[in-house]
Design an enzyme around this catalytic site. Structure first.
Site, PDB file in Angstrom:
ATOM      1  N   ASN A  16       0.864  -1.185   0.000  1.00 48.24           N
ATOM      2  CA  ASN A  16       0.000   0.000   0.000  1.00 48.24           C
ATOM      3  C   ASN A  16       0.900   1.233   0.000  1.00 48.24           C
ATOM      4  O   ASN A  16       1.460   1.592   1.030  1.00 48.24           O
ATOM      5  CB  ASN A  16      -0.904  -0.002   1.239  1.00 48.24           C
ATOM      6  CG  ASN A  16      -1.704   1.293   1.336  1.00 48.24           C
ATOM      7  OD1 ASN A  16      -1.876   2.003   0.343  1.00 48.24           O
ATOM      8  ND2 ASN A  16      -2.185   1.605   2.527  1.00 48.24           N
ATOM      9  N   TRP A  17       1.008   1.851  -1.168  1.00 46.14           N
ATOM     10  CA  TRP A  17       1.941   2.989  -1.285  1.00 46.14           C
ATOM     11  C   TRP A  17       1.370   4.272  -0.700  1.00 46.14           C
ATOM     12  O   TRP A  17       2.070   5.273  -0.638  1.00 46.14           O
ATOM     13  CB  TRP A  17       2.300   3.205  -2.759  1.00 46.14           C
ATOM     14  CG  TRP A  17       3.210   2.150  -3.319  1.00 46.14           C
ATOM     15  CD1 TRP A  17       3.861   1.168  -2.632  1.00 46.14           C
ATOM     16  CD2 TRP A  17       3.568   1.978  -4.700  1.00 46.14           C
ATOM     17  NE1 TRP A  17       4.599   0.397  -3.493  1.00 46.14           N
ATOM     18  CE2 TRP A  17       4.448   0.874  -4.769  1.00 46.14           C
ATOM     19  CE3 TRP A  17       3.239   2.643  -5.874  1.00 46.14           C
ATOM     20  CZ2 TRP A  17       4.996   0.429  -5.968  1.00 46.14           C
ATOM     21  CZ3 TRP A  17       3.774   2.206  -7.079  1.00 46.14           C
ATOM     22  CH2 TRP A  17       4.645   1.112  -7.113  1.00 46.14           C
ATOM     23  N   LYS A  18       0.105   4.269  -0.350  1.00 46.20           N
ATOM     24  CA  LYS A  18      -0.546   5.494   0.167  1.00 46.20           C
ATOM     25  C   LYS A  18      -0.305   6.636  -0.828  1.00 46.20           C
ATOM     26  O   LYS A  18      -0.228   6.388  -2.035  1.00 46.20           O
ATOM     27  CB  LYS A  18      -0.037   5.828   1.563  1.00 46.20           C
ATOM     28  CG  LYS A  18       0.015   4.605   2.483  1.00 46.20           C
ATOM     29  CD  LYS A  18       0.275   4.965   3.900  1.00 46.20           C
ATOM     30  CE  LYS A  18       0.563   3.699   4.698  1.00 46.20           C
ATOM     31  NZ  LYS A  18       0.138   3.780   6.064  1.00 46.20           N
ATOM     32  N   HIS A 102      -9.538   1.323   4.813  1.00 42.88           N
ATOM     33  CA  HIS A 102      -8.228   1.479   5.453  1.00 42.88           C
ATOM     34  C   HIS A 102      -8.363   2.467   6.608  1.00 42.88           C
ATOM     35  O   HIS A 102      -9.146   3.413   6.535  1.00 42.88           O
ATOM     36  CB  HIS A 102      -7.204   1.985   4.430  1.00 42.88           C
ATOM     37  CG  HIS A 102      -5.809   1.991   4.963  1.00 42.88           C
ATOM     38  ND1 HIS A 102      -5.314   3.019   5.725  1.00 42.88           N
ATOM     39  CD2 HIS A 102      -4.813   1.072   4.865  1.00 42.88           C
ATOM     40  CE1 HIS A 102      -4.069   2.735   6.066  1.00 42.88           C
ATOM     41  NE2 HIS A 102      -3.741   1.553   5.558  1.00 42.88           N
ATOM     42  N   GLU A 104      -6.694   4.893   7.566  1.00 46.24           N
ATOM     43  CA  GLU A 104      -6.514   6.316   7.234  1.00 46.24           C
ATOM     44  C   GLU A 104      -7.779   6.871   6.576  1.00 46.24           C
ATOM     45  O   GLU A 104      -8.118   8.045   6.774  1.00 46.24           O
ATOM     46  CB  GLU A 104      -5.271   6.495   6.345  1.00 46.24           C
ATOM     47  CG  GLU A 104      -3.996   6.344   7.159  1.00 46.24           C
ATOM     48  CD  GLU A 104      -2.818   5.756   6.401  1.00 46.24           C
ATOM     49  OE1 GLU A 104      -2.809   5.797   5.163  1.00 46.24           O
ATOM     50  OE2 GLU A 104      -1.902   5.237   7.083  1.00 46.24           O
ATOM     51  N   GLU A 174      -5.660  -4.819  10.675  1.00 45.18           N
ATOM     52  CA  GLU A 174      -4.658  -3.769  10.848  1.00 45.18           C
ATOM     53  C   GLU A 174      -4.962  -2.982  12.121  1.00 45.18           C
ATOM     54  O   GLU A 174      -5.792  -2.056  12.095  1.00 45.18           O
ATOM     55  CB  GLU A 174      -4.688  -2.811   9.653  1.00 45.18           C
ATOM     56  CG  GLU A 174      -4.340  -3.449   8.338  1.00 45.18           C
ATOM     57  CD  GLU A 174      -3.702  -2.441   7.396  1.00 45.18           C
ATOM     58  OE1 GLU A 174      -2.591  -2.705   6.923  1.00 45.18           O
ATOM     59  OE2 GLU A 174      -4.306  -1.378   7.156  1.00 45.18           O
ATOM     60  N   GLY A 180       2.098   2.518  10.603  1.00 46.34           N
ATOM     61  CA  GLY A 180       3.045   3.615  10.428  1.00 46.34           C
ATOM     62  C   GLY A 180       3.729   4.052  11.712  1.00 46.34           C
ATOM     63  O   GLY A 180       4.379   5.091  11.755  1.00 46.34           O
ATOM     64  N   SER A 220       3.142  -1.896  10.407  1.00 45.09           N
ATOM     65  CA  SER A 220       4.593  -1.856  10.615  1.00 45.09           C
ATOM     66  C   SER A 220       5.283  -3.184  10.322  1.00 45.09           C
ATOM     67  O   SER A 220       6.238  -3.567  11.010  1.00 45.09           O
ATOM     68  CB  SER A 220       4.930  -1.365  12.031  1.00 45.09           C
ATOM     69  OG  SER A 220       4.483  -0.023  12.191  1.00 45.09           O
ATOM     70  N   GLY A 241       2.721  -0.971   4.344  1.00 48.64           N
ATOM     71  CA  GLY A 241       2.767   0.435   3.949  1.00 48.64           C
ATOM     72  C   GLY A 241       4.198   0.873   3.730  1.00 48.64           C
ATOM     73  O   GLY A 241       4.806   0.628   2.677  1.00 48.64           O
ATOM     74  N   GLY A 242       4.797   1.510   4.734  1.00 45.12           N
ATOM     75  CA  GLY A 242       6.124   2.119   4.611  1.00 45.12           C
ATOM     76  C   GLY A 242       7.180   1.204   3.989  1.00 45.12           C
ATOM     77  O   GLY A 242       7.922   1.634   3.096  1.00 45.12           O
TER      78      GLY A 242
HETATM   79  C1  PEP Z   1      -0.829   0.261   5.801  1.00 50.53           C
HETATM   80  O1  PEP Z   1      -0.743   1.325   5.217  1.00 50.53           O
HETATM   81  O2  PEP Z   1      -1.796  -0.481   5.581  1.00 50.53           O
HETATM   82  C2  PEP Z   1       0.204  -0.100   6.764  1.00 50.53           C
HETATM   83  C3  PEP Z   1       0.084  -1.231   7.409  1.00 50.53           C
HETATM   84  O3  PEP Z   1       1.246   0.780   6.905  1.00 50.53           O
HETATM   85  P1  PEP Z   1       2.656   0.473   7.645  1.00 50.53           P
HETATM   86  O4  PEP Z   1       3.152  -0.840   7.116  1.00 50.53           O
HETATM   87  O5  PEP Z   1       3.525   1.625   7.272  1.00 50.53           O
HETATM   88  O6  PEP Z   1       2.362   0.402   9.103  1.00 50.53           O
END
Ligand code: PEP
Length: 260
Positions: A16-18, A102, A104, A174, A180, A220, A241-242
């Site tokens: 997930n590049w956001k 999600h 966010e 999640e 994040g 994370s 994500g990251g």
């Molecule tokens: C996400 O955006 O779904 C996520 C899990 O981000 P991260 O891996 O950065 O916590």
């Protein structure tokens, strides 16, 4: 009663590049991915670029088997909804999946269980596969309400779905406090919640649907903690994500899946 025997579930590792990467940065990522060794059998890769990069990413990935998805969807197909993108548009751009609910979207953009349910239906209606995100906040976990929060999210999202819909559904657990933040759920805590989610789905739709449901963990996930999460029986992949912004790091997470 013993659960029905089902085929071993494949692991789905999704990026997930956001709101990250221009189209040219997205193209560089895909070129790097394509020049790297394929992940082990039994593992599927999926990328959620920003909307405008979907056509380029999908075209470049071609028949590599790596799927593409949209990070969101609107519930109407067309009309006066400035700024929104519909399911048919996402399909036409070359995507197969859509990310729904999600944290966010829920916490920054005010989405709620009702909008999530509408988006879920729109995803199925346009022939896309949804990844439904559920998870509790830190306050809810500390108050002992993690399972009841997730159950409420599931009950609302799944109430209008048919058995055929649920066969195409993926769920991502999640925990909001892990996204994040660098904090991840312990493998045991995540396993417990995944088992809870599967029991809930089994209670409504039975087996084999529940036994075959892919439930990803997200929050994370990094190359150095992925193996301990992905070796758990109930964890069928990761939504990253990251650590998915760099192709090598993303592939290292896929590479951390214990070999069968
Ligand atoms: C996400 O955006 O779904 C996520 C899990 O981000 P991260 O891996 O950065 O916590």
């Amino acid at each position: 009663m013993r659960n029905q025997v089902h085929m071993p579930r494949r692991k789905l590792i999704a990026a997930n590049w956001k709101m990250n990467k221009t189209i040219s940065e997205a193209v560089s990522f895909v070129e790097r991915l394509k020049s790297s060794p394929a992940p082990q059998p039994g593992c599927d890769l999926l990328i959620f670029p920003p909307f405008i990069a979907i056509p380029a990413v999908a075209r470049l990935l071609g028949d590599t088997g790596v799927a593409v998805g949209a990070q969101d969807i609107f519930w109407e197909n067309e009309g006066a909804f400035t700024g929104e993108i519909s399911g048919p548009m996402i399909r036409d751009a070359g995507a197969e999946y859509a990310l729904i609910g999600h944290s966010e979207r829920r916490h920054v953009f005010g989405e709620n269980d009702e909008t999530v349910a509408r988006k879920l239906m729109a995803t199925f209606a346009s022939g896309l596969r949804p990844i439904l995100c559920v998870g509790e906040t830190l306050e809810e976990r500390e108050a002992g309400e993690a399972e009841s929060t997730v159950e409420k999210q599931l009950r609302s999202a799944l109430s209008a779905l048919s058995r055929e819909n649920v066969k195409r559904l993926v769920i991502a657990y999640e925990p909001v406090w892990a996204i994040g933040t660098g904090r991840t759920a312990t493998p045991d805590d995540a396993e417990q919640m995944h088992a809870f989610i599967r029991r809930f789905v089994r209670g409504v739709f039975g087996d084999p649907i529940a036994g075959e449901l892919i439930i990803q963990y997200g929050g994370s996930v990094k190359p150095d903690n992925a193996a301990s999460l992905l070796e758990m029986e109930e964890i069928d992949g990761a939504l990253v994500g990251g650590a998915s912004l760099d192709a090598d790091s993303f592939l290292a997470i896929a590479g951390a899946i214990p070999r069968q």
